[in-house]
Enzyme design. Structure first.
Site, PDB file in Angstrom:
ATOM      1  N   ARG A 230       0.784  -1.146   0.146  1.00 50.71           N
ATOM      2  CA  ARG A 230       0.008  -0.048   0.011  1.00 50.71           C
ATOM      3  C   ARG A 230       0.783   1.378  -0.189  1.00 50.71           C
ATOM      4  O   ARG A 230       1.703   1.309   0.702  1.00 50.71           O
ATOM      5  CB  ARG A 230      -1.050   0.032   1.227  1.00 50.71           C
ATOM      6  CG  ARG A 230      -1.692   1.396   1.221  1.00 50.71           C
ATOM      7  CD  ARG A 230      -2.893   1.045   2.372  1.00 50.71           C
ATOM      8  NE  ARG A 230      -2.435   1.041   3.840  1.00 50.71           N
ATOM      9  CZ  ARG A 230      -2.222   2.225   4.262  1.00 50.71           C
ATOM     10  NH1 ARG A 230      -2.372   3.497   3.924  1.00 50.71           N
ATOM     11  NH2 ARG A 230      -1.833   2.367   5.688  1.00 50.71           N
ATOM     12  N   HIS A 231       0.409   2.251  -0.804  1.00 52.38           N
ATOM     13  CA  HIS A 231       1.075   3.552  -0.717  1.00 52.38           C
ATOM     14  C   HIS A 231       0.666   4.326   0.460  1.00 52.38           C
ATOM     15  O   HIS A 231      -0.679   4.039   0.934  1.00 52.38           O
ATOM     16  CB  HIS A 231       0.402   4.321  -1.932  1.00 52.38           C
ATOM     17  CG  HIS A 231       1.282   5.641  -1.845  1.00 52.38           C
ATOM     18  ND1 HIS A 231       1.427   6.883  -1.278  1.00 52.38           N
ATOM     19  CD2 HIS A 231       2.307   6.013  -2.884  1.00 52.38           C
ATOM     20  CE1 HIS A 231       2.283   7.729  -1.574  1.00 52.38           C
ATOM     21  NE2 HIS A 231       2.830   7.461  -2.631  1.00 52.38           N
ATOM     22  N   PRO A 232       1.632   4.845   1.264  1.00 48.56           N
ATOM     23  CA  PRO A 232       1.336   5.340   2.632  1.00 48.56           C
ATOM     24  C   PRO A 232       0.302   6.622   2.652  1.00 48.56           C
ATOM     25  O   PRO A 232      -0.177   7.015   3.589  1.00 48.56           O
ATOM     26  CB  PRO A 232       2.683   5.857   3.057  1.00 48.56           C
ATOM     27  CG  PRO A 232       3.632   6.099   1.877  1.00 48.56           C
ATOM     28  CD  PRO A 232       3.095   4.944   0.673  1.00 48.56           C
ATOM     29  N   SER A 233       0.440   7.437   1.403  1.00 42.57           N
ATOM     30  CA  SER A 233      -0.410   8.633   1.401  1.00 42.57           C
ATOM     31  C   SER A 233      -1.352   8.478   0.370  1.00 42.57           C
ATOM     32  O   SER A 233      -2.187   9.801   0.236  1.00 42.57           O
ATOM     33  CB  SER A 233       0.667   9.869   1.249  1.00 42.57           C
ATOM     34  OG  SER A 233       1.818   9.849   2.093  1.00 42.57           O
TER      35      SER A 233
END
Length: 388
Positions: A230-233
């Site tokens: 998952r992308h953090p942002s």
């Protein structure tokens, strides 16, 4: 002399590197047209010559990193070999080495000594920790700097074991930054007439590519951890389960999210306050994933890739290496090339050059990597030093 067409044609590089970080840098320079003369220690030569996998008794690892280079074996403690080395330096534009800081100084070939004698020479040193600082004399390998540089702390799954990035990003990023430094220094030399030292530390390069992780730490004061796929942002921006595998979906703004919702048959997501904008979607990432996967698991990966492409939503499969190399886009971009070597029973495939230029060809084959000391006689003749 081994010429290659490219923006660095006419540039001669003395390559005193081994294993990966340095050879990767000089491979890039060679692919861009430079002449690369690999100076190896007598005996085993570059350590990578002994690294598997092997093809017809030769290291495929070494072959792929040293294509198109020349080789001469020199013992820099031997007076005659020092004479040859200094004759090479007289004709060189660039010297690249990846020894521990201070190693070449002990042999009389450090930056200060060489700059005094060869003022136009660009000296590029790539090492574990650079030429300064309390760790300068330490040795390092890729795994060491991946751990020290924070990359491993944000790789893998929450609560899992420490996970190395699947390729040697510690070495490769250092090689790339060194190549950039060399090219910039060649341009600067046109203006100043002077050479320069390029000092690249592998640990520095790991810090340089932390990007979003540093921003999150700067804002929150908390060290970020791993998030799996998952992308953090940005949400939704990860791997999602379909009926027969996983699909990557990257809806990086509200417009794309609306297109995604319609493609999934979930238009109600658009007006759901939990998913109203990226900040809300980030706060409710697990709930959104559950809603999406309830739909996605009803059809195959191929079904969803077709639907998402039609909707204009960035997406893709999770390919293994064989699938990635066989991808039609990868093939169309000439990113799988063959090395033709008379010593091999068949061509060896390897990654192509991702830097495409309108001014120069991008051949589908690459010249062979050298045998140890293969070019001694030719180089000695060129230097006016006899047959050796």
């Amino acid at each position: 002399m081994m010429d290659a067409a490219g923006p660095l044609s006419g540039v001669t590089v003395i390559d005193m590197t081994r294993v990966l970080a340095g050879p990767y840098c000089t491979m890039v320079l060679r692919d861009l047209g430079a002449r690369v003369i690999k100076v190896e220690p007598p005996g085993p030569g570059d350590d990578a010559r002994g690294f598997g996998p092997f093809i017809d008794g030769r290291s495929a690892y070494f072959l792929s990193l040293n294509r198109g280079k020349e080789s001469i074996a020199l013992d820099l403690k031997n007076a005659d070999d020092r004479t040859v080395f200094e004759a090479l330096l007289n004709r060189a534009d660039v010297l690249v080495e990846n020894y521990r800081a201070g190693t070449l100084e002990k042999l009389g070939y450090g930056w200060e000594a060489l700059h005094a004698t060869y003022p136009t020479l660009i000296y590029a040193a790539v090492s574990g920790f650079g030429q300064t600082g309390p760790y300068a004399a330490r040795a390092a390998y890729d795994m060491v700097v991946q751990g020290m540089g924070g990359i491993m702390s944000v790789t893998g799954w929450p609560g899992g074991e420490p996970t190395r990035v699947g390729t040697s990003v510690g070495d490769i990023t250092a090689g790339l930054f060194t190549a950039i430094g060399v090219c910039a220094s060649l341009k600067d030399r046109e203006r100043t007439g002077e050479g320069a030292m390029v000092d690249v530390g592998m640990l520095d390069c790991q810090i340089a590519i932390l990007e979003n992780a540093i921003a999150r730490y700067a804002v929150s004061g908390q060290a970020p951890g791993p998030l799996g796929a998952r992308h953090p942002s940005i949400t939704p921006f990860e791997s999602y389960r379909a009926a027969d595998g996983h699909v990557i979906i990257a809806a990086g703004n509200d417009k794309l999210f609306a297109k995604l919702a319609h493609a999934l048959g979930l238009p109600g997501l658009i007006d759901d306050p939990r998913f109203a904008d990226n900040q809300a979607r980030n706060a409710n990432v697990d709930a959104l994933k559950a809603e999406m996967e309830a739909a996605l698991t009803g059809e195959s990966v191929d079904h969803w890739l077709a639907a998402l492409e039609e909707a204009g939503v960035p997406s893709g499969p999770i390919n293994d290496v064989a699938q990635a190399l066989d991808d039609p886009q990868v093939r169309a971009r000439n990113m799988v090339v063959e090395m033709l070597d008379p010593g091999l029973a068949r061509p060896l495939i390897m990654a192509g050059n991702p830097i495409k230029s309108s001014a120069y060809p991008d051949p589908s084959t690459r010249p062979p990597a050298p045998a140890l000391d293969q070019h001694r006689a030719a180089l000695l003749r060129e230097l006016g030093l006899g047959e050796g």
